[in-house]
Design a protein around this motif. Structure first.
Motif, PDB file in Angstrom:
ATOM      1  N   ARG A  32       0.853  -1.190   0.000  1.00 60.15           N
ATOM      2  CA  ARG A  32       0.000   0.000   0.000  1.00 60.15           C
ATOM      3  C   ARG A  32       0.886   1.236   0.000  1.00 60.15           C
ATOM      4  O   ARG A  32       2.078   1.143   0.256  1.00 60.15           O
ATOM      5  CB  ARG A  32      -0.929   0.005   1.203  1.00 60.15           C
ATOM      6  CG  ARG A  32      -0.198   0.061   2.528  1.00 60.15           C
ATOM      7  CD  ARG A  32      -1.153  -0.090   3.707  1.00 60.15           C
ATOM      8  NE  ARG A  32      -0.426  -0.200   4.943  1.00 60.15           N
ATOM      9  CZ  ARG A  32      -0.141   0.818   5.739  1.00 60.15           C
ATOM     10  NH1 ARG A  32      -0.539   2.031   5.418  1.00 60.15           N
ATOM     11  NH2 ARG A  32       0.537   0.648   6.850  1.00 60.15           N
ATOM     12  N   TRP A  79      -1.241  -5.042  -4.832  1.00 62.16           N
ATOM     13  CA  TRP A  79      -1.684  -3.923  -4.000  1.00 62.16           C
ATOM     14  C   TRP A  79      -2.825  -4.366  -3.083  1.00 62.16           C
ATOM     15  O   TRP A  79      -3.563  -5.292  -3.413  1.00 62.16           O
ATOM     16  CB  TRP A  79      -2.151  -2.759  -4.873  1.00 62.16           C
ATOM     17  CG  TRP A  79      -1.111  -2.222  -5.798  1.00 62.16           C
ATOM     18  CD1 TRP A  79      -1.143  -2.236  -7.153  1.00 62.16           C
ATOM     19  CD2 TRP A  79       0.114  -1.584  -5.439  1.00 62.16           C
ATOM     20  NE1 TRP A  79      -0.017  -1.649  -7.667  1.00 62.16           N
ATOM     21  CE2 TRP A  79       0.779  -1.244  -6.636  1.00 62.16           C
ATOM     22  CE3 TRP A  79       0.721  -1.275  -4.238  1.00 62.16           C
ATOM     23  CZ2 TRP A  79       2.015  -0.605  -6.649  1.00 62.16           C
ATOM     24  CZ3 TRP A  79       1.966  -0.635  -4.250  1.00 62.16           C
ATOM     25  CH2 TRP A  79       2.591  -0.307  -5.435  1.00 62.16           C
ATOM     26  N   THR A  80      -3.007  -3.660  -1.986  1.00 66.29           N
ATOM     27  CA  THR A  80      -4.114  -3.956  -1.080  1.00 66.29           C
ATOM     28  C   THR A  80      -5.446  -3.505  -1.665  1.00 66.29           C
ATOM     29  O   THR A  80      -6.494  -4.016  -1.292  1.00 66.29           O
ATOM     30  CB  THR A  80      -3.919  -3.262   0.284  1.00 66.29           C
ATOM     31  OG1 THR A  80      -3.775  -1.848   0.069  1.00 66.29           O
ATOM     32  CG2 THR A  80      -2.711  -3.809   1.014  1.00 66.29           C
ATOM     33  N   MET A  86      -5.810   3.865  -4.447  1.00 69.90           N
ATOM     34  CA  MET A  86      -4.768   4.228  -3.475  1.00 69.90           C
ATOM     35  C   MET A  86      -4.165   5.585  -3.803  1.00 69.90           C
ATOM     36  O   MET A  86      -3.867   6.369  -2.899  1.00 69.90           O
ATOM     37  CB  MET A  86      -3.687   3.150  -3.429  1.00 69.90           C
ATOM     38  CG  MET A  86      -4.141   1.886  -2.759  1.00 69.90           C
ATOM     39  SD  MET A  86      -2.803   0.739  -2.369  1.00 69.90           S
ATOM     40  CE  MET A  86      -1.891   0.664  -3.866  1.00 69.90           C
TER      41      MET A  86
END
Length: 196
Positions: A32, A79-80, A86
């Protein structure tokens, strides 16, 4: 007896279907952007849209370009959240208000003095080098007249050649891009003079 045979055949066919489905691979690491370090003060209200991007590097996957120019997904890391979401959140976090200054997401439906439309044209790895390129357009809130444009490009070099180090470098390049866009917004999105 016929009923029992039918139930057995149905159960066997369901069991065989389940075994044919590919197993979902669990990534070794989720990455992140995290909170930004620099807050750029603004004195106007601005709507920050989620940036537009190719699905290849705008989603959760991390892509790398090889020596032939082909893009491949980097195994074991992702990625989260989507990369575009993000970036939007990181930009919202990096714009601080002074008085009436506020940055808000486009999903709120609120009116604002300005609006930022932006597009990620690159957010990939090339070997151990991470690259980010963004074009941004600042619009007047009500008339949607274009006021200013910029293009920023950043890069970061990974500390190692493993996928985790490369993902960290891409995080650094993305944060640098967001910081440059935040500086552009803080400079150009000046609150209108009050009418007398």
């Amino acid at each position: 007896m016929l009923r029992r045979i039918a139930i057995t055949l149905a159960a066997a066919s369901l069991a065989s279907c389940v075994s044919l489905l590919p197993e979902q691979k669990v990534p070794e690491g989720l990455y992140r952007f995290g909170p930004t370090e620099t807050v750029h003060p603004i004195d106007a209200s601005i709507i920050i849209r989620e940036p537009e991007a190719s699905r290849l590097f705008g989603g959760r996957a991390i892509a790398s370009e090889d020596s032939s120019g082909a893009l491949r997904l980097v195994p074991g890391v992702e990625w989260t959240d989507s990369a575009t979401r993000m970036m939007q959140i990181a930009l919202l976090d990096s714009l601080g208000g002074e008085g009436g200054g506020v940055a808000i997401g486009s999903d709120t439906g609120a009116d604002a003095d300005f609006e930022l439309a932006w597009r990620m044209s690159d957010f990939t790895l090339s070997g151990t080098t991470a690259r980010c390129r963004i074009q941004a357009t600042l619009l007047e809130g009500r008339s949607r007249k274009m006021l200013a444009q910029t293009s920023v490009s950043t890069s970061a070099v990974a500390q190692g050649s493993d996928n985790a180090s490369r993902a960290k470098a891409l995080t650094d390049a993305g944060r640098a891009c967001v910081s440059d866009i935040a500086a552009f917004v803080a400079e150009k999105a000046v609150a209108p003079e009050p009418k007398s």
